[in-house]
Motif scaffolding. Sequence first.
Motif, mmCIF file in Angstrom:
data_model
loop_
_atom_site.group_PDB
_atom_site.id
_atom_site.type_symbol
_atom_site.label_atom_id
_atom_site.label_comp_id
_atom_site.label_asym_id
_atom_site.label_seq_id
_atom_site.Cartn_x
_atom_site.Cartn_y
_atom_site.Cartn_z
ATOM 1 N N ARG A 30 0.674 -1.058 0.033
ATOM 2 C CA ARG A 30 -0.001 -0.157 -0.334
ATOM 3 C C ARG A 30 1.153 1.616 -0.216
ATOM 4 O O ARG A 30 1.639 0.792 0.729
ATOM 5 C CB ARG A 30 -0.729 -0.165 1.372
ATOM 6 N N HIS A 32 2.663 4.956 0.659
ATOM 7 C CA HIS A 32 1.938 5.789 1.434
ATOM 8 C C HIS A 32 3.294 7.748 1.345
ATOM 9 O O HIS A 32 4.233 7.018 0.531
ATOM 10 C CB HIS A 32 2.182 5.867 3.092
ATOM 11 N N ARG A 175 -3.123 8.431 3.792
ATOM 12 C CA ARG A 175 -2.372 7.665 2.725
ATOM 13 C C ARG A 175 -1.408 8.526 2.191
ATOM 14 O O ARG A 175 -0.167 8.268 2.269
ATOM 15 C CB ARG A 175 -3.155 6.919 1.604
ATOM 16 N N THR A 223 1.129 -2.086 10.870
ATOM 17 C CA THR A 223 1.025 -2.088 8.797
ATOM 18 C C THR A 223 2.242 -1.796 8.009
ATOM 19 O O THR A 223 2.483 -2.232 7.069
ATOM 20 C CB THR A 223 -0.359 -1.697 8.657
ATOM 21 N N GLU A 227 2.984 -1.962 3.396
ATOM 22 C CA GLU A 227 3.289 -0.339 3.046
ATOM 23 C C GLU A 227 4.307 0.056 2.564
ATOM 24 O O GLU A 227 5.275 -0.319 2.611
ATOM 25 C CB GLU A 227 2.804 0.853 4.296
ATOM 26 N N TRP A 229 6.737 3.302 1.794
ATOM 27 C CA TRP A 229 6.578 4.543 1.862
ATOM 28 C C TRP A 229 7.627 5.516 0.983
ATOM 29 O O TRP A 229 8.603 4.500 0.733
ATOM 30 C CB TRP A 229 7.385 5.272 3.468
#
Length: 248
Positions: A30, A32, A175, A223, A227, A229
């Motif tokens: 995910r 971010h 996010r 999490t 993720e 980043w």
Amino acid sequence: MDNRVKKSAAFCLVASLVTAVSIAAESPLRPHALLVMFDGFRADMVRIADMPALRSLMAGRWHPDYRCAWSLSGQNLDDAMTYSYANHASIITGVTRAKHNVAFNCDVYDGLYVRWPSWQTRIARAIPGARGFFATDWEPPIGKDKTTIDWCENSSVTAAADKLVERLAASDGTRTFSFFVGMPDHAGHGSGYFPTGDAYLAACRTNDLCLARILDAVRSRPTFSQEDWLVMLTSDHGGVHYMHGQMD
């Protein structure tokens, strides 16, 4: 190396950097993003001031899965002088003065933010539910779209960092995160930039302490391993004596 997508952290110290963030839809992690803006921060303070968190980020020691790219110099864009709001309007919207219409601090409210929204608003519109969070010690009304971004304004930089750390610990779908610090520039104008101002060195140290806490908060997210980043850090200009010049 395992088969996960290799993560990266980008660190830039350049004047009037235009920042753009793209989300890699093919990534299994995910995405971010965190943008840290130090107003009036001279690049040579990385070596002179007590800033271990920043140096650690540059050296790639922030986290073993992340790498870093950085520069201590950059060429300014000459379509606007180095007024803080004009510079940060370019950083936050990703376009220059010719488009966002902010050339001086006094005309920041005339910026064309509907036509050129902030990078956080763009991502929130592209990813349903992906809100942004913006913490600052000096209100920049640039791209202040409260329908997509939650804002925290506090005159204390440490209090603003507290709010950002608190938000990073929450699992609420946020996010993108921004941290805008006006403290170095305020100290430079008030008592002089380095080497004439001890308050300027102290402001740089305070910024680094806040950065360390923020990076720790990112790493501590439950999490975090799921993720990807993108960490960006930039200054908008430097300074000498009590001013930062017309085109510094």
